[in-house]
Design a protein around this motif. Sequence first.
Motif, PDB file in Angstrom:
ATOM      1  N   ALA A 195       0.747  -1.320  -0.265  1.00 16.07           N
ATOM      2  CA  ALA A 195       0.233   0.151   0.141  1.00 16.07           C
ATOM      3  C   ALA A 195       1.232   1.431   0.360  1.00 16.07           C
ATOM      4  CB  ALA A 195      -1.188   0.216   1.186  1.00 16.07           C
ATOM      5  N   THR A 196       2.212   0.930   0.592  1.00 16.87           N
ATOM      6  CA  THR A 196       3.164   2.044   0.703  1.00 16.87           C
ATOM      7  C   THR A 196       3.867   2.256  -0.266  1.00 16.87           C
ATOM      8  OG1 THR A 196       2.988   2.258   2.911  1.00 16.87           O
ATOM      9  CG2 THR A 196       5.182   3.194   1.553  1.00 16.87           C
ATOM     10  N   ARG A 197       3.484   1.342  -1.148  1.00 20.54           N
ATOM     11  CA  ARG A 197       4.842   1.587  -2.714  1.00 20.54           C
ATOM     12  C   ARG A 197       3.518   2.360  -3.572  1.00 20.54           C
ATOM     13  NH1 ARG A 197       5.980  -3.589  -1.725  1.00 20.54           N
ATOM     14  NH2 ARG A 197       4.697  -4.476  -3.607  1.00 20.54           N
ATOM     15  N   HIS A 198       1.941   2.204  -3.463  1.00 14.22           N
ATOM     16  CA  HIS A 198       0.848   2.223  -4.319  1.00 14.22           C
ATOM     17  C   HIS A 198       1.263   3.611  -3.952  1.00 14.22           C
ATOM     18  CE1 HIS A 198      -3.106   3.638  -5.293  1.00 14.22           C
ATOM     19  NE2 HIS A 198      -2.780   1.909  -6.358  1.00 14.22           N
ATOM     20  N   TYR A 199       0.637   4.320  -2.916  1.00 14.96           N
ATOM     21  CA  TYR A 199       0.720   6.079  -2.145  1.00 14.96           C
ATOM     22  C   TYR A 199       2.135   6.299  -3.665  1.00 14.96           C
ATOM     23  CZ  TYR A 199       1.790   9.749   0.143  1.00 14.96           C
ATOM     24  OH  TYR A 199       2.330  11.115   1.204  1.00 14.96           O
ATOM     25  N   LEU A 200       3.407   5.886  -3.102  1.00 16.82           N
ATOM     26  CA  LEU A 200       4.122   6.603  -4.181  1.00 16.82           C
ATOM     27  C   LEU A 200       4.575   6.870  -4.879  1.00 16.82           C
ATOM     28  CD1 LEU A 200       7.424   5.031  -1.812  1.00 16.82           C
ATOM     29  CD2 LEU A 200       6.033   7.684  -1.025  1.00 16.82           C
ATOM     30  N   SER A 201       4.259   6.174  -5.433  1.00 15.10           N
ATOM     31  CA  SER A 201       3.628   5.405  -7.409  1.00 15.10           C
ATOM     32  C   SER A 201       2.281   6.785  -7.539  1.00 15.10           C
ATOM     33  CB  SER A 201       3.345   4.502  -7.816  1.00 15.10           C
ATOM     34  OG  SER A 201       4.436   3.372  -7.294  1.00 15.10           O
ATOM     35  N   ALA A 202       1.251   6.638  -6.998  1.00 13.44           N
ATOM     36  CA  ALA A 202       0.225   7.958  -7.131  1.00 13.44           C
ATOM     37  C   ALA A 202       0.714   9.599  -7.031  1.00 13.44           C
ATOM     38  CB  ALA A 202      -1.390   7.386  -5.985  1.00 13.44           C
ATOM     39  N   ILE A 203       1.393   9.057  -6.093  1.00  8.62           N
ATOM     40  CA  ILE A 203       1.218  10.928  -5.956  1.00  8.62           C
ATOM     41  C   ILE A 203       2.783  10.756  -6.950  1.00  8.62           C
ATOM     42  CG2 ILE A 203       1.040  10.893  -3.233  1.00  8.62           C
ATOM     43  CD1 ILE A 203       3.918  10.615  -2.529  1.00  8.62           C
ATOM     44  N   HIS A 204       3.883  10.215  -6.844  1.00  7.15           N
ATOM     45  CA  HIS A 204       4.896  10.209  -8.266  1.00  7.15           C
ATOM     46  C   HIS A 204       3.731  11.185  -9.354  1.00  7.15           C
ATOM     47  CE1 HIS A 204       8.500   8.640  -6.038  1.00  7.15           C
ATOM     48  NE2 HIS A 204       7.470  10.012  -5.230  1.00  7.15           N
ATOM     49  N   ALA A 205       2.688  10.349  -9.795  1.00  7.11           N
ATOM     50  CA  ALA A 205       1.891  10.339 -11.161  1.00  7.11           C
ATOM     51  C   ALA A 205       1.324  12.026 -11.692  1.00  7.11           C
ATOM     52  CB  ALA A 205       1.022   9.437 -11.508  1.00  7.11           C
ATOM     53  N   ARG A 206       0.162  12.510  -9.929  1.00  4.70           N
ATOM     54  CA  ARG A 206      -0.107  14.101 -10.142  1.00  4.70           C
ATOM     55  C   ARG A 206       0.466  14.521 -11.144  1.00  4.70           C
ATOM     56  NH1 ARG A 206      -3.788  13.550  -6.980  1.00  4.70           N
ATOM     57  NH2 ARG A 206      -4.655  15.810  -6.590  1.00  4.70           N
ATOM     58  N   PRO A 207       0.065  15.185 -12.566  1.00  5.06           N
ATOM     59  CA  PRO A 207       0.104  16.339 -12.430  1.00  5.06           C
ATOM     60  C   PRO A 207       1.015  17.703 -11.605  1.00  5.06           C
ATOM     61  CG  PRO A 207      -1.384  15.836 -13.481  1.00  5.06           C
ATOM     62  CD  PRO A 207      -1.157  15.046 -12.718  1.00  5.06           C
ATOM     63  N   THR A 208       0.414  18.274 -10.434  1.00  8.45           N
ATOM     64  CA  THR A 208       0.586  19.052  -9.912  1.00  8.45           C
ATOM     65  C   THR A 208       2.177  18.407  -8.927  1.00  8.45           C
ATOM     66  OG1 THR A 208      -0.316  18.126  -8.269  1.00  8.45           O
ATOM     67  CG2 THR A 208      -1.555  19.995  -9.504  1.00  8.45           C
ATOM     68  N   TYR A 209       2.615  17.351  -8.710  1.00 10.59           N
ATOM     69  CA  TYR A 209       3.864  16.814  -8.095  1.00 10.59           C
ATOM     70  C   TYR A 209       5.095  17.494  -9.128  1.00 10.59           C
ATOM     71  CZ  TYR A 209       7.048  14.110  -6.028  1.00 10.59           C
ATOM     72  OH  TYR A 209       8.424  13.330  -5.417  1.00 10.59           O
ATOM     73  N   ARG A 210       5.067  16.104 -10.292  1.00 10.16           N
ATOM     74  CA  ARG A 210       5.398  16.951 -11.480  1.00 10.16           C
ATOM     75  C   ARG A 210       6.028  18.390 -11.635  1.00 10.16           C
ATOM     76  NH1 ARG A 210       6.627  11.815 -12.809  1.00 10.16           N
ATOM     77  NH2 ARG A 210       7.960  12.743 -15.053  1.00 10.16           N
TER      78      ARG A 210
END
Length: 224
Positions: A195-210
Motif C-alpha cells: 500500500a505504501t508503494r502504491h501511495y508513492l507511485s500515485a503521488i509521483h504520477a500527479r501532474p501537480t507533483y511533477r
Amino acid sequence: MILVHHLADSRSQRLLWLLEELGLDYTIKRYERDPATMLAPSALKQLHPLGKAPLLQDGDLVLAETGAIFEYLLDTYDTGHRLRPPAGSAERRDFTYWLHYAEGSAMPPLLLKLVFSMLPRRAPALVRPLVRSIAAKAQSSFIDPQLKTHFDFIEASLTKGGWFLGSGFSAADIMMSFPLEAAASRGHNASLYPATRHYLSAIHARPTYRRALERGGTYAYSPA
C-alpha cells in the motif's frame, strides 16, 4: 506575491507541491546545501534565526515550519475545502493528526537512523570499531523496531483507501510524502509495503507533483 525560500533536496519540496495543488502564483528563491556539511547555507539565517527551509513570504508575513505554513495556506486559500476537510468534522481531526504525525512521529526515527548510520565513518579511526558496535546496537535494539512499528501503522492506514484520509487525496498526503520518500530512498523497508508503494507511485504520477519538481529542481528523494 508568494515567495518560497526553497532548499535543494529538502522538506520544502512539499510546499511547492501544495502551492501547485492550490493553483497559486509563486516565485522561488533556491538555495543549495553546503557541499562539505550538507547543511543549509548561512544566507537563510538572515531571514530566520534557525536558518532552515522552507520559509514562506506572503506580503509582509514570513513563516517557518512546514506544518505551520501548510495551515496558513489552507486557512487563507483553500476556501472550498479541496485539500482539507471542514472544521469540526471527524475527517478534519484525522487530517490534523496526519499533518503533525509526519514531523512529530514519522521523521524522528528516520533521522536517528541516518545519524547512527553516519557515526562510524565520521568517528576517529582509533575508536571507529567501538562506535560502529554502539551504532549497530542502537539501530537493531531501538531504531529499527521503532521504524517497523511506524511503517506497519502507516501501511495499515493506507490499506483502507490508498490515501491518509478516507475521502481521498488531501494536503495530509503532501505532508506525509517526505518521510516515506526519504525512507524509500535510503533503502528502509517502507518501500516493501504494497500500500505504501502504491501511495508513492500515485503521488509521483500527479501532474501537480511533477510541476513542482520542474519548478524546484533536483529532488533526490523522488524517482519521478
